[in-house]
Write a protein that holds these residues in place. Sequence first.
Motif, PDB file in Angstrom:
ATOM      1  N   PHE A   1       0.740  -1.164  -0.060  1.00  0.00           N
ATOM      2  CA  PHE A   1       0.017   0.096  -0.091  1.00  0.00           C
ATOM      3  C   PHE A   1       0.664   1.279   0.083  1.00  0.00           C
ATOM      4  CE2 PHE A   1      -2.657  -3.115   2.035  1.00  0.00           C
ATOM      5  CZ  PHE A   1      -3.684  -3.262   0.958  1.00  0.00           C
ATOM      6  N   THR A   2       2.140   1.240   0.276  1.00  0.00           N
ATOM      7  CA  THR A   2       2.865   2.478   0.432  1.00  0.00           C
ATOM      8  C   THR A   2       3.695   2.472  -0.956  1.00  0.00           C
ATOM      9  OG1 THR A   2       2.668   2.284   2.732  1.00  0.00           O
ATOM     10  CG2 THR A   2       4.407   3.763   1.864  1.00  0.00           C
ATOM     11  N   GLU A   3       4.438   1.352  -0.891  1.00  0.00           N
ATOM     12  CA  GLU A   3       5.571   1.417  -2.232  1.00  0.00           C
ATOM     13  C   GLU A   3       4.919   0.810  -3.372  1.00  0.00           C
ATOM     14  OE1 GLU A   3       8.837  -1.047  -0.197  1.00  0.00           O
ATOM     15  OE2 GLU A   3       9.266   0.539   1.036  1.00  0.00           O
ATOM     16  N   HIS A   4       3.780   0.333  -3.182  1.00  0.00           N
ATOM     17  CA  HIS A   4       3.082  -0.187  -4.563  1.00  0.00           C
ATOM     18  C   HIS A   4       3.780  -1.064  -5.314  1.00  0.00           C
ATOM     19  CE1 HIS A   4       0.035   2.816  -3.676  1.00  0.00           C
ATOM     20  NE2 HIS A   4       0.868   3.978  -3.617  1.00  0.00           N
ATOM     21  N   VAL A   5       4.509  -2.129  -4.475  1.00  0.00           N
ATOM     22  CA  VAL A   5       5.164  -3.164  -5.163  1.00  0.00           C
ATOM     23  C   VAL A   5       4.391  -3.976  -6.161  1.00  0.00           C
ATOM     24  CG1 VAL A   5       6.538  -5.370  -4.747  1.00  0.00           C
ATOM     25  CG2 VAL A   5       6.691  -3.510  -3.386  1.00  0.00           C
ATOM     26  N   ASN A   6       4.583  -4.557  -7.192  1.00  0.00           N
ATOM     27  CA  ASN A   6       3.452  -4.895  -8.320  1.00  0.00           C
ATOM     28  C   ASN A   6       3.262  -6.472  -7.548  1.00  0.00           C
ATOM     29  OD1 ASN A   6       5.156  -7.546  -9.414  1.00  0.00           O
ATOM     30  ND2 ASN A   6       6.519  -5.545  -9.815  1.00  0.00           N
ATOM     31  N   LEU A   7       2.015  -6.768  -7.845  1.00  0.00           N
ATOM     32  CA  LEU A   7       1.393  -7.905  -7.554  1.00  0.00           C
ATOM     33  C   LEU A   7       1.995  -9.281  -7.874  1.00  0.00           C
ATOM     34  CD1 LEU A   7      -1.243  -9.186  -6.168  1.00  0.00           C
ATOM     35  CD2 LEU A   7      -2.292  -9.189  -8.471  1.00  0.00           C
ATOM     36  N   GLU A   8       2.487  -9.398  -8.848  1.00  0.00           N
ATOM     37  CA  GLU A   8       3.546 -10.554  -9.182  1.00  0.00           C
ATOM     38  C   GLU A   8       4.514 -10.966  -8.271  1.00  0.00           C
ATOM     39  OE1 GLU A   8       6.319 -12.436 -12.861  1.00  0.00           O
ATOM     40  OE2 GLU A   8       5.151 -10.446 -13.093  1.00  0.00           O
ATOM     41  N   THR A   9       5.014  -9.653  -7.876  1.00  0.00           N
ATOM     42  CA  THR A   9       6.163  -9.910  -6.928  1.00  0.00           C
ATOM     43  C   THR A   9       5.651 -10.224  -5.286  1.00  0.00           C
ATOM     44  OG1 THR A   9       7.694  -8.208  -7.995  1.00  0.00           O
ATOM     45  CG2 THR A   9       8.147  -8.349  -5.663  1.00  0.00           C
ATOM     46  N   LEU A  10       4.648  -9.445  -4.859  1.00  0.00           N
ATOM     47  CA  LEU A  10       4.061 -10.047  -3.703  1.00  0.00           C
ATOM     48  C   LEU A  10       3.551 -11.100  -3.603  1.00  0.00           C
ATOM     49  CD1 LEU A  10       1.892  -6.590  -3.267  1.00  0.00           C
ATOM     50  CD2 LEU A  10       3.745  -7.143  -2.043  1.00  0.00           C
ATOM     51  N   LEU A  11       2.920 -11.649  -4.747  1.00  0.00           N
ATOM     52  CA  LEU A  11       2.332 -13.109  -4.686  1.00  0.00           C
ATOM     53  C   LEU A  11       3.407 -14.206  -4.907  1.00  0.00           C
ATOM     54  CD1 LEU A  11      -1.028 -12.836  -6.283  1.00  0.00           C
ATOM     55  CD2 LEU A  11      -0.461 -12.935  -3.812  1.00  0.00           C
ATOM     56  N   MET A  12       4.868 -13.925  -5.435  1.00  0.00           N
ATOM     57  CA  MET A  12       5.853 -14.849  -5.810  1.00  0.00           C
ATOM     58  C   MET A  12       5.998 -15.966  -4.646  1.00  0.00           C
ATOM     59  SD  MET A  12       9.562 -14.013  -7.293  1.00  0.00           S
ATOM     60  CE  MET A  12      10.220 -13.533  -5.471  1.00  0.00           C
ATOM     61  N   ASN A  13       6.121 -16.895  -5.087  1.00  0.00           N
ATOM     62  CA  ASN A  13       6.754 -18.170  -4.073  1.00  0.00           C
ATOM     63  C   ASN A  13       7.872 -17.877  -3.435  1.00  0.00           C
ATOM     64  OD1 ASN A  13       7.407 -20.651  -2.826  1.00  0.00           O
ATOM     65  ND2 ASN A  13       6.402 -21.806  -4.562  1.00  0.00           N
ATOM     66  N   PRO A  14       7.867 -17.770  -2.027  1.00  0.00           N
ATOM     67  CA  PRO A  14       9.067 -17.194  -1.262  1.00  0.00           C
ATOM     68  C   PRO A  14      10.179 -18.140  -1.578  1.00  0.00           C
ATOM     69  CG  PRO A  14       7.321 -18.199   0.309  1.00  0.00           C
ATOM     70  CD  PRO A  14       6.646 -17.807  -1.274  1.00  0.00           C
ATOM     71  N   ALA A  15      10.023 -19.544  -1.826  1.00  0.00           N
ATOM     72  CA  ALA A  15      11.062 -20.257  -2.009  1.00  0.00           C
ATOM     73  C   ALA A  15      11.938 -19.990  -3.229  1.00  0.00           C
ATOM     74  CB  ALA A  15      10.414 -21.696  -2.577  1.00  0.00           C
ATOM     75  N   LYS A  16      11.589 -19.020  -4.187  1.00  0.00           N
ATOM     76  CA  LYS A  16      12.147 -18.583  -5.341  1.00  0.00           C
ATOM     77  C   LYS A  16      13.281 -17.552  -4.862  1.00  0.00           C
ATOM     78  CE  LYS A  16       8.488 -19.381  -8.937  1.00  0.00           C
ATOM     79  NZ  LYS A  16       7.875 -18.936  -9.922  1.00  0.00           N
ATOM     80  N   HIS A  17      13.156 -16.980  -3.673  1.00  0.00           N
ATOM     81  CA  HIS A  17      13.927 -15.986  -2.775  1.00  0.00           C
ATOM     82  C   HIS A  17      15.337 -16.474  -2.757  1.00  0.00           C
ATOM     83  CE1 HIS A  17      11.467 -12.513  -2.847  1.00  0.00           C
ATOM     84  NE2 HIS A  17      10.361 -13.214  -2.522  1.00  0.00           N
ATOM     85  N   ALA A  18      15.302 -17.906  -2.443  1.00  0.00           N
ATOM     86  CA  ALA A  18      16.579 -18.659  -2.046  1.00  0.00           C
ATOM     87  C   ALA A  18      17.584 -18.405  -3.084  1.00  0.00           C
ATOM     88  CB  ALA A  18      16.234 -20.141  -1.868  1.00  0.00           C
ATOM     89  N   LYS A  19      17.120 -18.436  -4.509  1.00  0.00           N
ATOM     90  CA  LYS A  19      18.390 -18.217  -5.573  1.00  0.00           C
ATOM     91  C   LYS A  19      18.694 -16.869  -5.589  1.00  0.00           C
ATOM     92  CE  LYS A  19      15.981 -21.716  -8.144  1.00  0.00           C
ATOM     93  NZ  LYS A  19      15.263 -22.105  -9.457  1.00  0.00           N
ATOM     94  N   LYS A  20      18.069 -15.924  -4.886  1.00  0.00           N
ATOM     95  CA  LYS A  20      18.476 -14.563  -4.982  1.00  0.00           C
ATOM     96  C   LYS A  20      19.095 -14.115  -3.523  1.00  0.00           C
ATOM     97  CE  LYS A  20      14.384 -13.253  -8.093  1.00  0.00           C
ATOM     98  NZ  LYS A  20      13.452 -12.398  -8.319  1.00  0.00           N
ATOM     99  N   SER A  21      19.166 -14.944  -2.826  1.00  0.00           N
ATOM    100  CA  SER A  21      19.581 -14.415  -1.391  1.00  0.00           C
ATOM    101  C   SER A  21      21.168 -13.883  -1.706  1.00  0.00           C
ATOM    102  CB  SER A  21      19.323 -15.726  -0.432  1.00  0.00           C
ATOM    103  OG  SER A  21      20.322 -15.366   0.826  1.00  0.00           O
ATOM    104  N   THR A  22      21.200 -12.892  -0.751  1.00  0.00           N
ATOM    105  CA  THR A  22      22.649 -12.316  -0.885  1.00  0.00           C
ATOM    106  C   THR A  22      23.493 -13.024   0.200  1.00  0.00           C
ATOM    107  OG1 THR A  22      21.890 -10.621   0.681  1.00  0.00           O
ATOM    108  CG2 THR A  22      21.805 -10.032  -1.768  1.00  0.00           C
ATOM    109  N   LYS A  23      22.871 -13.543   1.032  1.00  0.00           N
ATOM    110  CA  LYS A  23      23.668 -14.436   2.177  1.00  0.00           C
ATOM    111  C   LYS A  23      24.215 -15.881   1.824  1.00  0.00           C
ATOM    112  CE  LYS A  23      21.583 -11.629   5.891  1.00  0.00           C
ATOM    113  NZ  LYS A  23      20.894 -11.497   7.330  1.00  0.00           N
TER     114      LYS A  23
END
Length: 1006
Positions: A444-466
């Motif tokens: 509601f504040t940063e207006h991140v797009n819906l596709e990003t908000l609904l993305m499967n969180p497991a996909k973030h593992a590949k993008k993890s900086t740690k």
Amino acid sequence: MAQKKSSTSLNQNIEQRTQELGQQMWDLLERREPSMFEKRWWDDRILSWAMADESVKVQMFRFVDVLPMLRSHESIVRHLHEYFEDVRKHLPWAVRIGLELSQPNSVLGRALALNARSNAQRMASRFIAGSSVEEVHSTIDRLRSDNLTFTLDLLGEAVISEVEAEAYLQSYLDLIAGLAPRVRKWSENVQLDWDSQGHLPRTNVSIKLSALCSQFKPTDPAGTMAAVQPRLRTLLRSAMKYDAYLHIDMEQNSYKPLTLEIFKQTLMEKEFRDFDNAGIVIQAYQPQAEQDLMDLLKWTKKRKTPIWIRLVKGAYWDYETITSQYHHWPIPVFQEKWESDVNFEKLSQILLKNYQWLRPAFGSHNMRSLANAIATAHELDVPPSAYEIQMLYGMGKEQAQVFAEMGHRVRIYTPFGELIPGMAYLVRRLLENTSNDSFLRQSFTEHVNLETLLMNPAKHAKKSTKNKSTEEPESGFQNEPLTDFSLEESRTQMQEALEMVSDQLGKEYPLLINGRAIDTKATITSRNPSHHSESVGTVCSASADDAIDAIDAARRAFPGWSKTEPQYRSEYLELIAANMRRKRFELAAWIVFECGKPWEEADGDVAEAIDFCMYYADQMRNLAEPLDCNVPGEENSYFYRPRGTVAVIAPWNFPLAILTGMTAAALVTGNTVVMKPAEQSSVVAAKLMDLIHESGIPDGVVNFLPGIGEEVGPELVGSPDVEMITFTGSRDVGLAIHETASNTDLRQKMVKRVIAEMGGKNPIIVDDDADLDEAVLGVMHSAFSYAGQKCSACSRVIVVESIHDAFVKRLIEATKSLKIGPAEDPGTIVGPVIDEEAQQRILEYIEIGKEEATLALACESPELDEEGYYVGPHIFTDVDASCQIAQDEIFGPVLAVMKAEDFEEAISIANDTLYALTAGIYSRSPAHLLKARQELVAGNIYLNRNITGAMVERHPFGGFKLSGIGSKTGGPDYLLQFLIPINITENTMRRGFAPTADGGDDEEKE
């Protein structure tokens, strides 16, 4: 393989359904944003503005946090100026002008203060359902009319006394009894009142088990359970009587094992075994959550009655991370948000597969997480009535309405209580609402797009900086982690060590001079102060002749030891530290028995001893590198040599840590040592001598000389062959050592160096804007932990007049809840004093205090009087700064409370003492904290925390005035006192030429 394909197919179907539901909910939400004519729209604008600037956000939340303690418009305006002065340029122009023009006593100042308070209260009313019974009733009626249901959570001050724990219990009993008849009159609502297993109670409350007991202590699970369970049973009986639901909230990780155990044990009792209107929280941000859930499932099936599980992400992430990093413990929560989100979805599926035993309640505002839970239920054929959605009051109202319209039961977690004391809750909710990873913020504040908000969180593992596998370990000195006694394994190890050491009590310990064990006719019997009839051991008592022999052995060992490379000397210290780690619980057990230190205090003593070894080893490696200052034709080298023989005279209150620290410093710098422990702690000292011997340090380098101070002290201090004395103890003895050492014997070859730490009369100031929850606990533990027998202990508390009475009332009640008992009992906080002499001295001061001031509290323990040397906490009020109990170091659990008209006078009273060791202040005024930094007279000044528990390197420890001579122990200057600086200058020019840096000459090359 078929099962794997089935699982894969299920997950694919769940993901597809999740995306469809997410899109559907998003479409509904977009049409429901509040309009500018609604109060929430303006609140959201304020939050959005605060989110945009981290510095403003921090100051705004700090101001909201302190506001409850600001009782006048002058105080409010002053704090506004102090908090926002540094961020003024970031504020809206209207706010800047208001601050610039307002003065505390002006009309504009009053208006600004009134506006600030009313805005904060208005914001609080958004997140807090009401402060009165009628307001709460009105709120839940309104929720019902919106097709939402509730669970009520009582806000207020932290529970720090048994009076407050009883009040907490009674508040819930009154709430349940008063609410049940009212909600019973509501019209039936199938969506809210029924689930797949039957009718649901309309009265629903959430409690924290730690609020049912003022001493919720994971170290002492048995004692804590004995205190909590009777009150929990009373609540359960009330819930059964009035057809109410009782939910147990989860708190910080250290409380979790005990919270789960109390919950399971109590509900397994025959009286409550069939009660199915109870539940508990599982926090998905904990990697351990899945195992906890499976254990609950196994237990529930054994119980044969289902429970509810509220699945949440977790609200203590910052606390858990910071606390673990501070203690060098493993962090018990995921470090990236996507990991918590993945775990939430995994646990959701486990719950829904077992919904008949673990009835799911999904607590979240993350649309992806909730859509996934609903999609999973759909694919597993779980009826919507079998689970519910839970959301926080004041957050995501539109989301809640959407889920309700979709046919789901939505329960609103509804805190209630007085708005002003509830400000701490408000700050947490604001922080949660404005965190960088907040779904509400992103959507509601940063207006991140819906596709990003609904993305499967497991996909973030590949993008993890740690990348955990490639993280490098921290280099350099690291404090030894304290033992986490909330872990069953740690408690078991400590208990086993106590049992093992108990079987070894009563042994005899000789002197050790030049590597030879020496028995003496005279002995010292060390007694357990918790049980004075029990002998810890018998230690040989050195004579003056033995002292001469020990000094001679050290003197003869000095040439060889002083020439040992600093690197090797450092390695010896590291070997001693390794031996301490190996025998950690055993050493702590000896400290418990010989010095009456409770578990945590004894463990801290061992950890500090390890720290001294490791820190001084690290420091010596740095000091061993010569400092070169070369110029053409001249080489200059600055380095250090040891002094000679060092007499180490140690106290009993830190029997291992201080003795180790002084000895290790002398050893690593190349000096030899005569180690004279306190009579009361000579067995622990003998154990240290064993560790030193096991490390392989050559004979004569350290000589163990237990004995009576009056008999061997004069020889140690007066001997011409002792170049340095390092002492920790009383002021009178320290000054006598200094005087004797300053009288130069004609046989001396060096002026003696004396280091002496001689105690304090340590104050804590409590300002009128202090957080009383923190201040009461900080003062109490600083004054009474280990029976006040720390040189850093708080013996004076100076309270600004406007809050004096409220502070004293809570301090007295909180202190009454402290357990007095033998040190081996894990529930003990106030153990015995060290011996009969100390006991009598403290009792004499208590009698003096009765004549000088008002005895406000005397905690007695008559059942222990014949067993050990016990003196319970005593609090005196109406104490004048000139009173004897306000000036003399008592070294026991006696606290003088003084009233100051204002902060200026508080500083003046605090500084009115011959000592300058530690001092503290509880205040939320930046200006007053700055003044304390500049004007408090003490070697260690603590702001908004207790004043004991100094850690090596972090809090180098030591004072001045009559508190000490020398630099701070555990600090960067300490080793320099054991060294003599040498500078060597060499003229390298011969016949007009000199070697170059690479070893050649300065001839001009063609």
